[in-house]
Design an enzyme around this catalytic site. Structure first.
Site, PDB file in Angstrom:
ATOM      1  N   HIS A 237      12.052  -0.473  29.959  1.00 49.00           N
ATOM      2  CA  HIS A 237      13.111   0.538  30.037  1.00 49.00           C
ATOM      3  C   HIS A 237      14.243   0.176  29.095  1.00 49.00           C
ATOM      4  CE1 HIS A 237      13.615  -2.533  33.147  1.00 49.00           C
ATOM      5  NE2 HIS A 237      14.914  -2.424  32.914  1.00 49.00           N
TER       6      HIS A 237
ATOM      7  N   ASN B 262      15.924  -5.377  28.113  1.00 50.89           N
ATOM      8  CA  ASN B 262      15.766  -6.743  28.612  1.00 50.89           C
ATOM      9  C   ASN B 262      14.287  -7.101  28.706  1.00 50.89           C
ATOM     10  OD1 ASN B 262      18.570  -6.967  29.006  1.00 50.89           O
ATOM     11  ND2 ASN B 262      18.430  -6.020  31.026  1.00 50.89           N
TER      12      ASN B 262
ATOM     13  N   VAL C 134      12.725  -5.179  36.564  1.00 49.93           N
ATOM     14  CA  VAL C 134      11.699  -4.163  36.839  1.00 49.93           C
ATOM     15  C   VAL C 134      10.717  -4.179  35.667  1.00 49.93           C
ATOM     16  CG1 VAL C 134      11.219  -1.724  37.249  1.00 49.93           C
ATOM     17  CG2 VAL C 134      13.339  -2.737  38.130  1.00 49.93           C
TER      18      VAL C 134
HETATM   19  P1  AMP Z   1      16.460  -4.754  34.162  1.00 49.48           P
HETATM   20  O1  AMP Z   1      17.313  -5.802  34.840  1.00 49.48           O
HETATM   21  O2  AMP Z   1      16.689  -4.647  32.693  1.00 49.48           O
HETATM   22  O3  AMP Z   1      15.008  -4.892  34.547  1.00 49.48           O
HETATM   23  O4  AMP Z   1      16.991  -3.375  34.737  1.00 49.48           O
HETATM   24  C1  AMP Z   1      16.506  -2.804  35.910  1.00 49.48           C
HETATM   25  C2  AMP Z   1      17.546  -1.815  36.344  1.00 49.48           C
HETATM   26  O5  AMP Z   1      16.954  -0.909  37.245  1.00 49.48           O
HETATM   27  C3  AMP Z   1      18.753  -2.427  37.047  1.00 49.48           C
HETATM   28  O6  AMP Z   1      19.930  -2.132  36.300  1.00 49.48           O
HETATM   29  C4  AMP Z   1      18.739  -1.775  38.426  1.00 49.48           C
HETATM   30  O7  AMP Z   1      20.033  -1.483  38.877  1.00 49.48           O
HETATM   31  C5  AMP Z   1      17.939  -0.525  38.170  1.00 49.48           C
HETATM   32  N1  AMP Z   1      17.221   0.037  39.288  1.00 49.48           N
HETATM   33  C6  AMP Z   1      16.397  -0.612  40.153  1.00 49.48           C
HETATM   34  N2  AMP Z   1      15.872   0.248  41.032  1.00 49.48           N
HETATM   35  C7  AMP Z   1      16.352   1.475  40.716  1.00 49.48           C
HETATM   36  C8  AMP Z   1      16.174   2.789  41.235  1.00 49.48           C
HETATM   37  N3  AMP Z   1      15.393   3.011  42.290  1.00 49.48           N
HETATM   38  N4  AMP Z   1      16.832   3.812  40.645  1.00 49.48           N
HETATM   39  C9  AMP Z   1      17.632   3.596  39.584  1.00 49.48           C
HETATM   40  N5  AMP Z   1      17.844   2.377  39.037  1.00 49.48           N
HETATM   41  C10 AMP Z   1      17.216   1.341  39.602  1.00 49.48           C
END
Ligand code: AMP
Length: 114
Positions: free
Chosen positions: A100, A87, A96
């Site tokens: 990733h 994303n 985030v």
């Molecule tokens: P995005 O929306 O593509 O930025 O994905 C960010 C992802 O990070 C989401 O699916 C969240 O559920 C995941 N996420 C956020 N904080 C954590 C964490 N501490 N450990 C594992 N996953 C996380």
């Protein structure tokens, strides 16, 4: 780029369910899984978004994909199939800002996504 929760996971400052690691890539289970298998693959050398990647990051981006495929094979997910998603920014649903790759598997995934 500013520090994110994923940098803290790389530094082991906050806990995560780490399932895969090599010199350049770390992978851990998503906290809010959208499929029975939902793992995030991140480069240890942080990039905020795909927009920030340059030619110099081409190998690293390839290694993220290869790590996801290797993990899927190791876990016996490869034959049935899986999805990888990256994303970017607001409309892409990025929350985030440490680039990733999502690996989703373990159920039939709908296409196109909403
Ligand atoms: P995005 O929306 O593509 O930025 O994905 C960010 C992802 O990070 C989401 O699916 C969240 O559920 C995941 N996420 C956020 N904080 C954590 C964490 N501490 N450990 C594992 N996953 C996380």
């Amino acid at each position: 780029m500013s520090d994110t929760i994923f940098s803290k996971i790389i530094r082991r400052e906050i806990p995560a369910d780490i399932v895969y690691e090599n010199d350049e890539v770390l992978a851990f289970r998503d906290l809010n899984p959208q499929a029975p298998v939902h793992v995030l693959f991140i480069p240890k050398r942080a990039l905020a978004t795909l927009n920030d990647a340059t030619e110099a990051d081409a190998t690293l981006l390839g290694k993220l994909l290869l790590a996801a495929a290797e993990y899927a094979k190791q876990q016996g997910l490869a034959e049935q199939g899986y999805r990888t998603v990256l994303n970017c920014n607001e409309d892409g649903g990025q929350t985030v800002f440490h680039l990733h790759l999502h690996l989703l598997a373990g159920r039939r995934l709908h296409w196109p996504p909403g």
